[in-house]
Design a protein around this motif. Structure first.
Motif, PDB file in Angstrom:
ATOM      1  N   LYS A  94     -11.550   0.397  -4.562  1.00 52.33           N
ATOM      2  CA  LYS A  94     -11.661  -0.913  -3.913  1.00 52.33           C
ATOM      3  C   LYS A  94     -12.558  -0.829  -2.697  1.00 52.33           C
ATOM      4  O   LYS A  94     -13.373  -1.715  -2.442  1.00 52.33           O
ATOM      5  CB  LYS A  94     -10.279  -1.420  -3.496  1.00 52.33           C
ATOM      6  CG  LYS A  94      -9.383  -1.822  -4.645  1.00 52.33           C
ATOM      7  CD  LYS A  94      -7.984  -2.163  -4.191  1.00 52.33           C
ATOM      8  CE  LYS A  94      -7.949  -3.398  -3.327  1.00 52.33           C
ATOM      9  NZ  LYS A  94      -6.571  -3.848  -3.033  1.00 52.33           N
TER      10      LYS A  94
ATOM     11  N   GLU B 209      -9.491   3.309  -0.828  1.00 54.99           N
ATOM     12  CA  GLU B 209      -8.441   2.498  -1.447  1.00 54.99           C
ATOM     13  C   GLU B 209      -8.749   2.347  -2.927  1.00 54.99           C
ATOM     14  O   GLU B 209      -9.889   2.106  -3.307  1.00 54.99           O
ATOM     15  CB  GLU B 209      -8.362   1.118  -0.793  1.00 54.99           C
ATOM     16  CG  GLU B 209      -7.960   1.159   0.655  1.00 54.99           C
ATOM     17  CD  GLU B 209      -7.829  -0.218   1.282  1.00 54.99           C
ATOM     18  OE1 GLU B 209      -8.066  -1.236   0.591  1.00 54.99           O
ATOM     19  OE2 GLU B 209      -7.488  -0.281   2.475  1.00 54.99           O
TER      20      GLU B 209
ATOM     21  N   ARG C 112       0.821  -1.204   0.000  1.00 52.64           N
ATOM     22  CA  ARG C 112       0.000   0.000   0.000  1.00 52.64           C
ATOM     23  C   ARG C 112       0.856   1.254   0.000  1.00 52.64           C
ATOM     24  O   ARG C 112       1.950   1.272   0.558  1.00 52.64           O
ATOM     25  CB  ARG C 112      -0.852   0.081   1.268  1.00 52.64           C
ATOM     26  CG  ARG C 112      -1.935  -0.888   1.360  1.00 52.64           C
ATOM     27  CD  ARG C 112      -2.740  -0.536   2.588  1.00 52.64           C
ATOM     28  NE  ARG C 112      -3.117  -1.746   3.273  1.00 52.64           N
ATOM     29  CZ  ARG C 112      -4.272  -1.905   3.865  1.00 52.64           C
ATOM     30  NH1 ARG C 112      -5.136  -0.940   3.886  1.00 52.64           N
ATOM     31  NH2 ARG C 112      -4.557  -3.028   4.459  1.00 52.64           N
TER      32      ARG C 112
ATOM     33  N   THR D 116      -1.865  -1.032  -3.630  1.00 53.15           N
ATOM     34  CA  THR D 116      -3.094  -0.298  -3.388  1.00 53.15           C
ATOM     35  C   THR D 116      -2.731   1.136  -3.011  1.00 53.15           C
ATOM     36  O   THR D 116      -1.890   1.372  -2.148  1.00 53.15           O
ATOM     37  CB  THR D 116      -3.893  -0.948  -2.241  1.00 53.15           C
ATOM     38  OG1 THR D 116      -4.239  -2.274  -2.625  1.00 53.15           O
ATOM     39  CG2 THR D 116      -5.156  -0.170  -1.936  1.00 53.15           C
TER      40      THR D 116
ATOM     41  N   CYS E  81      -3.923   4.405  -1.225  1.00 54.98           N
ATOM     42  CA  CYS E  81      -4.899   4.755  -0.194  1.00 54.98           C
ATOM     43  C   CYS E  81      -4.898   6.258   0.041  1.00 54.98           C
ATOM     44  O   CYS E  81      -3.846   6.892   0.029  1.00 54.98           O
ATOM     45  CB  CYS E  81      -4.548   4.065   1.115  1.00 54.98           C
ATOM     46  SG  CYS E  81      -4.340   2.290   0.981  1.00 54.98           S
TER      47      CYS E  81
ATOM     48  N   ASP F  74      -7.437   0.536  -6.688  1.00 55.73           N
ATOM     49  CA  ASP F  74      -6.676  -0.526  -7.345  1.00 55.73           C
ATOM     50  C   ASP F  74      -5.806   0.106  -8.427  1.00 55.73           C
ATOM     51  O   ASP F  74      -6.312   0.764  -9.329  1.00 55.73           O
ATOM     52  CB  ASP F  74      -7.643  -1.537  -7.963  1.00 55.73           C
ATOM     53  CG  ASP F  74      -6.944  -2.715  -8.595  1.00 55.73           C
ATOM     54  OD1 ASP F  74      -5.710  -2.822  -8.493  1.00 55.73           O
ATOM     55  OD2 ASP F  74      -7.647  -3.544  -9.200  1.00 55.73           O
ATOM     56  N   THR F  75      -4.499  -0.080  -8.334  1.00 58.41           N
ATOM     57  CA  THR F  75      -3.581   0.441  -9.351  1.00 58.41           C
ATOM     58  C   THR F  75      -3.051  -0.669 -10.251  1.00 58.41           C
ATOM     59  O   THR F  75      -2.248  -0.410 -11.133  1.00 58.41           O
ATOM     60  CB  THR F  75      -2.372   1.155  -8.712  1.00 58.41           C
ATOM     61  OG1 THR F  75      -1.541   0.181  -8.082  1.00 58.41           O
ATOM     62  CG2 THR F  75      -2.795   2.218  -7.723  1.00 58.41           C
TER      63      THR F  75
END
Length: 111
Positions: free
Chosen positions: A28, A36, A4, A43, A45, A38-39
């Motif tokens: 997410k 959060e 993260r 993650t 945040c 999604d890349t």
């Protein structure tokens, strides 16, 4: 592996909108003060509240790898984002820097 990356957002909803609608990242999870995204790898945040920094060396930079640098660069500018002129710090790589609504430094990197 990096799991993260947490960025602080002083305008949480504006920042969530930026990452979701402007950058096109999939949400997410989202709850009060925390989101959060999604890349595709780690993650990303967002946490409500802005950490005070004393100098540029204290500021993290999130770099997004893009498959088509020119297309992504034009798309960011078409959304009204102020993006730096592309630079090539090493052979074959191109970078451009921009800022999210909370002042976090972001870059795109590609060929």
């Amino acid at each position: 592996d990096i799991n993260r990356i947490i960025l602080y957002a002083n305008d949480f909803e504006k920042s969530v909108n930026f990452y979701k609608n402007t950058l096109g990242l999939k949400v997410k999870t989202k709850e009060e003060g925390w989101a959060e995204f999604d890349t595709g790898q780690a993650t990303l945040c967002l946490h409500h509240g802005k950490k005070d920094t004393k100098s540029a060396k204290d500021v993290p930079i999130v770099i997004f790898s893009v498959s088509n640098f020119d297309k992504t660069y034009v798309a960011l500018r078409s959304h009204g984002i102020k993006v730096s002129e592309p630079s090539s710090p090493c052979a074959g790589a191109r970078l451009a820097t921009f800022i999210d609504p909370s002042g976090n430094v972001l870059e795109i990197e590609g060929c």
